[in-house]
Scaffold this active site. Sequence first.
Site, mmCIF file in Angstrom:
data_model
loop_
_atom_site.group_PDB
_atom_site.id
_atom_site.type_symbol
_atom_site.label_atom_id
_atom_site.label_comp_id
_atom_site.label_asym_id
_atom_site.label_seq_id
_atom_site.Cartn_x
_atom_site.Cartn_y
_atom_site.Cartn_z
ATOM 1 N N TYR A 8 47.437 41.246 54.558
ATOM 2 C CA TYR A 8 47.978 42.161 55.530
ATOM 3 C C TYR A 8 47.910 41.370 56.868
ATOM 4 C CZ TYR A 8 46.835 45.451 52.021
ATOM 5 O OH TYR A 8 46.610 46.072 50.796
ATOM 6 N N ARG A 48 43.332 52.983 49.408
ATOM 7 C CA ARG A 48 43.498 54.359 48.844
ATOM 8 C C ARG A 48 43.904 55.415 50.004
ATOM 9 N NH1 ARG A 48 38.561 53.532 44.709
ATOM 10 N NH2 ARG A 48 39.384 51.923 43.541
ATOM 11 N N SER A 90 42.414 45.406 51.598
ATOM 12 C CA SER A 90 42.361 46.258 52.663
ATOM 13 C C SER A 90 40.918 46.322 53.159
ATOM 14 C CB SER A 90 42.756 47.759 52.257
ATOM 15 O OG SER A 90 41.864 48.189 51.367
ATOM 16 N N GLU A 109 39.728 37.597 30.741
ATOM 17 C CA GLU A 109 40.899 38.359 31.159
ATOM 18 C C GLU A 109 41.980 37.625 31.531
ATOM 19 O OE1 GLU A 109 41.631 41.659 31.186
ATOM 20 O OE2 GLU A 109 39.755 42.423 31.042
ATOM 21 N N LYS A 146 40.718 41.935 38.135
ATOM 22 C CA LYS A 146 40.525 42.774 39.269
ATOM 23 C C LYS A 146 39.305 43.512 39.213
ATOM 24 C CE LYS A 146 42.978 46.742 41.249
ATOM 25 N NZ LYS A 146 44.201 47.476 41.482
ATOM 26 N N LYS A 156 41.191 39.582 42.594
ATOM 27 C CA LYS A 156 41.232 40.403 43.541
ATOM 28 C C LYS A 156 39.918 41.427 43.521
ATOM 29 C CE LYS A 156 43.667 44.680 44.660
ATOM 30 N NZ LYS A 156 44.575 45.834 44.444
ATOM 31 N N LYS A 162 36.637 53.742 38.761
ATOM 32 C CA LYS A 162 37.643 52.960 37.934
ATOM 33 C C LYS A 162 37.031 51.879 37.020
ATOM 34 C CE LYS A 162 41.444 53.776 41.044
ATOM 35 N NZ LYS A 162 42.827 52.878 41.513
HETATM 36 C C1 PBG Z 1 45.950 50.172 42.433
HETATM 37 C C2 PBG Z 1 45.954 49.270 43.545
HETATM 38 C C3 PBG Z 1 44.899 49.263 44.314
HETATM 39 C C4 PBG Z 1 45.214 48.001 45.364
HETATM 40 C C5 PBG Z 1 46.419 47.540 44.856
HETATM 41 N N1 PBG Z 1 46.731 48.220 43.797
HETATM 42 C C6 PBG Z 1 43.645 50.045 44.459
HETATM 43 C C7 PBG Z 1 42.826 50.517 43.440
HETATM 44 O O1 PBG Z 1 42.684 49.671 42.534
HETATM 45 O O2 PBG Z 1 42.294 51.261 43.613
HETATM 46 C C8 PBG Z 1 44.232 47.556 46.244
HETATM 47 C C9 PBG Z 1 44.781 46.811 47.520
HETATM 48 C C10 PBG Z 1 43.921 46.959 48.650
HETATM 49 O O3 PBG Z 1 42.764 47.398 48.715
HETATM 50 O O4 PBG Z 1 44.273 46.060 49.844
HETATM 51 N N2 PBG Z 1 46.711 49.974 41.377
#
Ligand code: PBG
Length: 324
Positions: free
Chosen positions: A314, A206, A275, A234, A196, A249, A218
């Site tokens: 989505y 968010r 998203s 990982e 990720k 991701k 992050k």
């Molecule tokens: C947080 C989390 C995130 C997403 C899924 N779980 C956002 C982040 O890491 O800040 C993002 C999913 C998306 O953008 O569709 N644990």
Amino acid sequence: MHLQRRNRILRQSPAIRSLVAETILSPNDFIVPLFIDEGTNIKTEIASMPGYYRMSLDNTVKEVKELWAMGLKSVLLFIKCKDELKDNKGTEALNPQGLMQRSVRAIKEACPDMLVMTDVALDPFSSYGHDGIVEGSEIVNDATVEVLAQMSVSHAAAGADFVAPSDMMDGRIAAIRAALEENNFTKTGIMSYSAKYASCFYGPFRDALDSAPGFGDKKTYQMDYANRTEAIKETLMDVQEGADIVMVKPALAYLDIIREVKNSVDVPVSAYNISGEYAMIKAAAKMGWLNEEKAILETLTAIKRSGADLIATYFAKDAVRLIS
Ligand code: PBG
């Protein structure tokens, strides 16, 4: 001309093209993310995700039944925690009567065969909006992992089929597996967000959960998008620690990573069409600059072609309508 090989022969009609197509989308490929809110009869459109909603549990249950009727077989749950319940320890994440736990129970009761996956990370519950416990300006690893393991057990107790840790702390898959074993949850799967990346494309998500980090970013836990070898490190570690499914991701800017991971592991690979990737297509379509339906199918097919066995998206409902 006398050509030995004419490649266009296999492209000359819809019939031959569909006969030789190498990648076919199916409803079985999709995981549907759902955003759940407190209250009743609530359906709030997310401003930066037009056409996507945050729903109260009653409406979520209706939605899940509709998804099942369409042939969609798995949902990935995210909840929006009330501000007054947020703290630095993720206390509410462990509440057996918390929104996540209630949601899992209600969905499994209404639609027992639907695979229910739960997000495991502290950010929706954190007063700092971080995926872990904060000390000073640091997101501490080991104390966070303990909470994530308890959270996973709590989701399993509510009836979750899979827990999906999205936090990127070190050692959490082993800890979660051990905690599930200790509590006799031997049928609960782990879908690990293994590779990720720290990505700007999470912005709309968010907004949906009001979970943006309150300070900093992050980058001390999510990966640097400059790196590829690190994704393999990982992912292999997560498999070794007990992940049943691994995930890359985001998806679109990371198709090379999906392929590399697919070639390196012996477990199913999922990809999260996140998203920001949804928002880009929606925005361009709204401007009249892209054909939305074609963009959806091309995008999802490309993610699958790159090596994803499963796609969290989505666009799942749109895709099922478009391919049926
Ligand atoms: C947080 C989390 C995130 C997403 C899924 N779980 C956002 C982040 O890491 O800040 C993002 C999913 C998306 O953008 O569709 N644990």
